[in-house]
Design an enzyme around this catalytic site. Sequence first.
Site, PDB file in Angstrom:
ATOM      1  N   ARG A 173       0.834  -1.210   0.000  1.00  0.00           N
ATOM      2  CA  ARG A 173       0.000   0.000   0.000  1.00  0.00           C
ATOM      3  C   ARG A 173       0.863   1.252   0.000  1.00  0.00           C
ATOM      4  O   ARG A 173       0.542   2.245  -0.640  1.00  0.00           O
ATOM      5  CB  ARG A 173      -0.948  -0.027   1.198  1.00  0.00           C
ATOM      6  CG  ARG A 173      -2.007   1.063   1.126  1.00  0.00           C
ATOM      7  CD  ARG A 173      -3.100   0.851   2.137  1.00  0.00           C
ATOM      8  NE  ARG A 173      -2.617   0.958   3.499  1.00  0.00           N
ATOM      9  CZ  ARG A 173      -3.336   0.633   4.577  1.00  0.00           C
ATOM     10  NH1 ARG A 173      -4.568   0.191   4.440  1.00  0.00           N
ATOM     11  NH2 ARG A 173      -2.835   0.761   5.786  1.00  0.00           N
ATOM     12  N   LYS A 176      -2.513   6.665   1.500  1.00  0.00           N
ATOM     13  CA  LYS A 176      -2.403   7.031   2.921  1.00  0.00           C
ATOM     14  C   LYS A 176      -1.472   8.243   3.025  1.00  0.00           C
ATOM     15  O   LYS A 176      -0.281   8.120   3.333  1.00  0.00           O
ATOM     16  CB  LYS A 176      -1.905   5.834   3.729  1.00  0.00           C
ATOM     17  CG  LYS A 176      -2.318   5.906   5.197  1.00  0.00           C
ATOM     18  CD  LYS A 176      -2.329   4.534   5.828  1.00  0.00           C
ATOM     19  CE  LYS A 176      -2.423   4.574   7.324  1.00  0.00           C
ATOM     20  NZ  LYS A 176      -3.724   4.981   7.851  1.00  0.00           N
ATOM     21  N   GLU A 214     -16.644   5.949   3.996  1.00  0.00           N
ATOM     22  CA  GLU A 214     -15.851   5.437   5.127  1.00  0.00           C
ATOM     23  C   GLU A 214     -16.394   5.926   6.454  1.00  0.00           C
ATOM     24  O   GLU A 214     -17.113   6.920   6.535  1.00  0.00           O
ATOM     25  CB  GLU A 214     -14.396   5.909   5.013  1.00  0.00           C
ATOM     26  CG  GLU A 214     -13.607   5.142   3.983  1.00  0.00           C
ATOM     27  CD  GLU A 214     -12.117   5.247   4.191  1.00  0.00           C
ATOM     28  OE1 GLU A 214     -11.534   4.332   4.797  1.00  0.00           O
ATOM     29  OE2 GLU A 214     -11.524   6.233   3.737  1.00  0.00           O
TER      30      GLU A 214
HETATM   31  N1  PLP Z   1      -9.427   4.004   6.214  1.00  0.00           N
HETATM   32  C1  PLP Z   1      -8.576   4.986   6.579  1.00  0.00           C
HETATM   33  C2  PLP Z   1      -8.825   6.361   6.063  1.00  0.00           C
HETATM   34  C3  PLP Z   1      -7.484   4.696   7.418  1.00  0.00           C
HETATM   35  O1  PLP Z   1      -6.652   5.660   7.795  1.00  0.00           O
HETATM   36  C4  PLP Z   1      -7.295   3.378   7.866  1.00  0.00           C
HETATM   37  C5  PLP Z   1      -6.170   3.040   8.727  1.00  0.00           C
HETATM   38  O2  PLP Z   1      -5.116   2.736   8.317  1.00  0.00           O
HETATM   39  C6  PLP Z   1      -8.197   2.397   7.455  1.00  0.00           C
HETATM   40  C7  PLP Z   1      -9.254   2.735   6.638  1.00  0.00           C
HETATM   41  C8  PLP Z   1      -8.031   0.979   7.886  1.00  0.00           C
HETATM   42  O3  PLP Z   1      -6.969   0.375   7.186  1.00  0.00           O
HETATM   43  P1  PLP Z   1      -6.151  -0.823   7.796  1.00  0.00           P
HETATM   44  O4  PLP Z   1      -7.114  -1.904   8.065  1.00  0.00           O
HETATM   45  O5  PLP Z   1      -5.175  -1.188   6.749  1.00  0.00           O
HETATM   46  O6  PLP Z   1      -5.517  -0.301   9.030  1.00  0.00           O
HETATM   47  C1  COI Z   2      -6.324   2.498  11.843  1.00  0.00           C
HETATM   48  O1  COI Z   2      -5.289   1.901  12.108  1.00  0.00           O
HETATM   49  O2  COI Z   2      -7.410   1.921  11.761  1.00  0.00           O
HETATM   50  C2  COI Z   2      -6.285   3.940  11.648  1.00  0.00           C
HETATM   51  O3  COI Z   2      -7.258   4.491  11.287  1.00  0.00           O
HETATM   52  C3  COI Z   2      -5.044   4.628  11.904  1.00  0.00           C
HETATM   53  C4  COI Z   2      -5.229   6.068  12.273  1.00  0.00           C
HETATM   54  C5  COI Z   2      -4.547   6.354  13.567  1.00  0.00           C
HETATM   55  C6  COI Z   2      -4.716   6.923  11.179  1.00  0.00           C
END
Ligand code: PLP
Ligand code: COI
Length: 339
Positions: free
Chosen positions: A80, A183, A219
């Site tokens: 990612r 990200k 989201e």
């Molecule tokens: N959506 C956003 C905007 C995020 O910042 C995160 C966190 O990383 C997620 C979703 C969840 O992603 P992940 O499951 O890879 O942590």
């Molecule tokens: C996650 O890990 O689910 C997040 O959203 C990270 C956040 C602190 C940016």
Amino acid sequence: MEQIDWGHLPFGYMKTDYNVRCTYRNGKWGEIEVCSSEIVNIHMAATCLHYGQESFEGQKAFRCPDGKIRIFRLDENAARMQSTSRGIMMPEMPTELFIEMAKKVVKLNERFIPPYESGAALYLRPLMLGTSAQVGVHPSDEYLFLIFVTPVGPYFKGGFACTDYVITRKFDRSAPLGTGIYKVGGNYAASLKANDEAHKAGYSCEFYLDAKEKKYIDECGAANFFGIKNNTYVTPASTSILPSITNKSLQTLAEEMGLKVERRQIPVEELDTFEEAGACGTAAVISPITKIDDPEAGRSYVISKDGKPGPICRKLYKKLRDIQYGIEPDKYNWNTVLD
Ligand code: PLP
Ligand code: COI
């Protein structure tokens, strides 16, 4: 070392012993450096400061009941971050180097990995910055990649408990063809006001609809959304949400549990039909949803009638946690086990 209250850690920053760094210069990544300073010394005209050439990642390392340390799906975080790099014209950090640095920084800070019983974990924060001075809007020539770690408790107070969300129609965190799938820090800057308003109104987080039509679910703050109905796991297909690694893992586990998985646009009114729903991400794993209010449309969608997490959310949560802790067999090879 001062005593750490492992059972009451916030989701916050705590100084640890070391971070690891690597610099990109003359078209290539250099040697790994171990650093004990928390400070990054940077040029005031660096592209990360002015033009947002910055990306980050987040993952957790766990101290497991068998005494081993496991880090979850690092290759996915590396992939990612590479996708983000392509999106904002930064160099890609190779997967092998990313994983080597992650393992190294966890080992160097082993004394900060919370005990299994505490439910806390060591959070890894990889970060990439464009460091060359530019005044024109151009990509940097040089980059700094680093990983720091910090022990963290649950993202939401109460851990695995149902919380309320509020739909925001006043703010978008990202545009349909913008940077929502990457990200990058700018997406989070764009979410601060909506998040602040949601908190002040007593909600755990803001809930976004698609920016163009405000018709479909995007989201839940910084987490992906999923809903459960008719033995189906439904999650949004959208060009403006971050592809969550937790969501991807839950889809695999849902299929394994005999659920159907649908990735598609979800009209906001469909919220009325879900038997269960949750926000998912590394920080919270699953944060089950009680209700989602839509004050500007004068509606409210109650998902959990008794305010408790539903059976499928519980099962998915337990299964994912048990894999992360080495309790269930890691049949998809998701964990990096430290030796
Ligand atoms: N959506 C956003 C905007 C995020 O910042 C995160 C966190 O990383 C997620 C979703 C969840 O992603 P992940 O499951 O890879 O942590
Ligand atoms: C996650 O890990 O689910 C997040 O959203 C990270 C956040 C602190 C940016």
